[in-house]
Design a protein around this motif. Structure first.
Motif, PDB file in Angstrom:
ATOM      1  N   PHE A  24       3.204  -3.269   2.321  1.00 53.16           N
ATOM      2  CA  PHE A  24       2.110  -2.766   1.494  1.00 53.16           C
ATOM      3  C   PHE A  24       0.986  -2.203   2.364  1.00 53.16           C
ATOM      4  N   PHE A  25       0.595  -2.934   3.406  1.00 53.00           N
ATOM      5  CA  PHE A  25      -0.501  -2.471   4.256  1.00 53.00           C
ATOM      6  C   PHE A  25      -0.114  -1.238   5.071  1.00 53.00           C
ATOM      7  N   ALA A  28      -0.580   1.452   2.667  1.00 53.80           N
ATOM      8  CA  ALA A  28      -2.008   1.705   2.431  1.00 53.80           C
ATOM      9  C   ALA A  28      -2.602   2.550   3.555  1.00 53.80           C
ATOM     10  N   VAL A  29      -2.226   2.242   4.781  1.00 49.48           N
ATOM     11  CA  VAL A  29      -2.710   3.038   5.918  1.00 49.48           C
ATOM     12  C   VAL A  29      -2.163   4.461   5.821  1.00 49.48           C
ATOM     13  N   THR A  31      -1.410   6.032   3.148  1.00 51.25           N
ATOM     14  CA  THR A  31      -2.131   6.700   2.067  1.00 51.25           C
ATOM     15  C   THR A  31      -3.492   7.191   2.552  1.00 51.25           C
ATOM     16  N   LEU A  32      -4.197   6.339   3.284  1.00 52.47           N
ATOM     17  CA  LEU A  32      -5.506   6.750   3.808  1.00 52.47           C
ATOM     18  C   LEU A  32      -5.379   7.941   4.762  1.00 52.47           C
ATOM     19  N   SER A  53       3.498   7.000   1.756  1.00 53.92           N
ATOM     20  CA  SER A  53       2.501   6.389   0.879  1.00 53.92           C
ATOM     21  C   SER A  53       3.159   5.545  -0.204  1.00 53.92           C
ATOM     22  N   MET A  56       3.471   1.469  -0.448  1.00 52.38           N
ATOM     23  CA  MET A  56       2.581   0.517  -1.119  1.00 52.38           C
ATOM     24  C   MET A  56       3.289  -0.103  -2.317  1.00 52.38           C
TER      25      MET A  56
END
Length: 90
Positions: A24-25, A28-29, A31-32, A53, A56
């Motif tokens: 998940f993390f 998340a990274v 995605t950012l 992405s 997540m």
């Protein structure tokens, strides 16, 4: 009577929850990193970054499966201890 399980022992599903959190993390990274160029006005990243992405959602599903596995194991333990205590009371 004390429970025989050690405080630091891994219960069923704990590994799935940890792996799901890591995935998940990572998602998340990703995605950012993927969204940042849209706000900064720079060249967008390649399409595969949008695919990363999606990690997540995959991580969330894996962690959810770990929680369900842990809950099922807890129910089995509760049923087993209830059956044993029911036999002792007779």
């Amino acid at each position: 009577m004390r429970d025989k399980t050690q405080a630091n022992s891994a219960a069923p599903g704990d590994g799935l929850v940890r792996a799901g959190a890591i995935v998940f993390f990572v998602g998340a990274v990703a995605t950012l990193v993927t969204v940042a160029p849209l706000f900064l006005g720079t060249t967008p990243f390649p399409t595969y970054m949008f695919g990363l992405s999606m990690l997540m959602g995959v991580g969330f599903a894996v962690a959810g499966a770990g929680v369900l596995r842990s809950a099922a194991a807890g129910r089995r333990r509760a049923r087993a201890s209830g059956a044993v205590s029911g036999q002792l009371s007779e």
